[in-house]
Design a protein around this motif. Structure first.
Motif: not given
Length: 408
Positions: A71-76, A137-142, A347-359
């Motif tokens: 599940v965690g691998v899929g989450d990243v 998150s991208a929708a909010v960033a718009d 893509g940028y917001m996806g990278v941002a979210s990935t920082t949580f998953s890696i942590g």
């Protein structure tokens, strides 16, 4: 009289009243908040997946751990894929795929009989269940920049309110069996998809296909973005290890699960009560300064948890790092949204979210290792030092981020 949406304001000369940016949130944000609440409130299976596998399916702890890891691998992968799809097929379609796919993956997980099939379904659950997050998150960033802090704050608050509901609901339902957890989770995913289908419009800025840029080349040249992502990976590693080391520390001091549950409940209650006020207080303040102070508070809270012994002391440490958690959450999305080019926001917001998953992967491993091999004092000292380093790093990065934001 001058009318703005549902608000009516008395007109005044410009010399008498300064012009303030419009901060009321559009219906898009409320619809996204509804999906966050519904999906988190119904996200019952993941919290009890280990118990379901070991008690209901009678798998070994090692096998259950492998399934949870899937599940965690899929989450990243979900964070990166969700951001990429958000820029390619649109925010709305990505969220629809994510929520619908979650329902299908949960059906597969509940029906799978063999370990390989269960692991594959678990990976699917991880891959689909977080697909909506970077797209939302991208929708909010718009949105216009002045609305982003409040919008991201509302989504964070709605998700935590849903999480609070989920913890109470799942605990009660699990006593009668794990089947209802699956069906409620599936229903919640379908309901969230229906909200997106009916209430969430597409917000992706129009971009000609021949001018569309690839994410990786742009990202590798973006040093402020790389630095900010690295800082947040370290922060989330520091923050998320608390959920592994805190119960171990409390258990060593003789506190049982009930005390730990009460102390942890303070985290959720504080977020639900204080986060809306924090949004009002922090809106308009320098992003990097708020992040720096907030991460310093989390480091201080980690350090405090290793020197206290009573229930009140542990509650105080949780309150300290919860205040830091709120500050980071308020500014997290808006900071990365400011850094994102318009055509690569997903893509940028996806990278941002990935920082949580890696942590979420490194945090429990690092915290448990330090506590087991070096002891509480080393863990606490490391937490304070990391908090100070994050504080200094963000203050040093601040001028660059401010120039970047002003230029955009």
């Amino acid at each position: 009289m001058t009318t703005y949406g549902t608000q009516t304001l008395a007109a005044a000369p410009a010399a008498d009243r300064p012009v303030r940016p419009r901060l009321d949130l559009p219906q898009l944000v409320w619809a996204l908040a509804a999906t966050q609440f519904v999906s988190r409130a119904g996200s019952l299976v993941r919290s009890f997946l280990v118990l379901y596998l070991t008690q209901d399916r009678h798998f070994s702890l090692a096998t259950a751990g492998a399934v949870v890891a899937a599940v965690g691998v899929g989450d990243v992968g979900s964070q990166l894929l969700g951001g990429w799809l958000g820029d390619r097929i649109g925010r709305r379609h990505t969220m629809l795929v994510g929520f619908s796919g979650t329902a299908v993956a949960l059906v597969g997980l509940g029906a799978a009989d063999t370990v390989p099939a269960i692991c594959a379904a678990a990976f699917g659950v991880g891959l689909m269940s977080e697909l909506h997050r970077p797209a939302a998150s991208a929708a909010v960033a718009d949105l216009p920049a002045p609305q982003r802090v409040r919008a991201f704050g509302l989504l964070f608050w709605a998700a935590n309110l849903g999480f609070s509901v989920a913890t109470v609901t799942a605990g009660n339902l699990a006593q009668t069996g794990y089947g209802p957890l699956f069906w409620i989770n599936i229903t919640a995913a379908i309901t969230a998809a229906l909200i997106v289908w009916r209430r969430v419009p597409e917000t992706r800025p129009p971009t000609a296909e021949h001018t569309r840029r690839a994410l990786l080349p742009v990202l590798l040249r973006d040093r402020p973005m790389i630095a900010m992502a690295g800082i947040h990976i370290v922060y989330f590693t520091l923050f998320l290890q608390t959920f592994t080391t805190l119960p171990l520390l409390m258990s060593t001091d003789g506190h049982g699960p009930a005390t730990y549950g009460a102390v942890l409940a303070l985290n959720g209650l504080t977020i639900v009560a204080a986060q809306p006020l924090a949004v009002r207080l922090l809106t308009g303040r320098d992003r990097t300064t708020v992040l720096a102070v907030s991460m310093l508070l989390v480091g201080a809270g980690v350090g405090l948890s290793t020197i206290v012994h009573g229930g009140a002391g542990y509650a105080g440490s949780v309150l300290v790092w919860t205040l830091g958690q709120i500050g980071v959450a308020v500014m997290f999305g808006a900071t990365f949204a400011d850094l994102a080019p318009a055509d690569l926001r997903g893509g940028y917001m996806g990278v941002a979210s990935t920082t949580f998953s890696i942590g979420a992967v490194f945090g429990p491993l690092t915290g448990a290792f330090l506590l087991d091999h070096a002891g509480p004092s080393t863990l606490g000292t490391a937490g304070v030092i990391i908090g100070l380093a994050l504080f200094a790093g963000l203050l040093a990065l601040g001028p660059t981020i401010r120039r970047r934001t002003s230029a955009q």
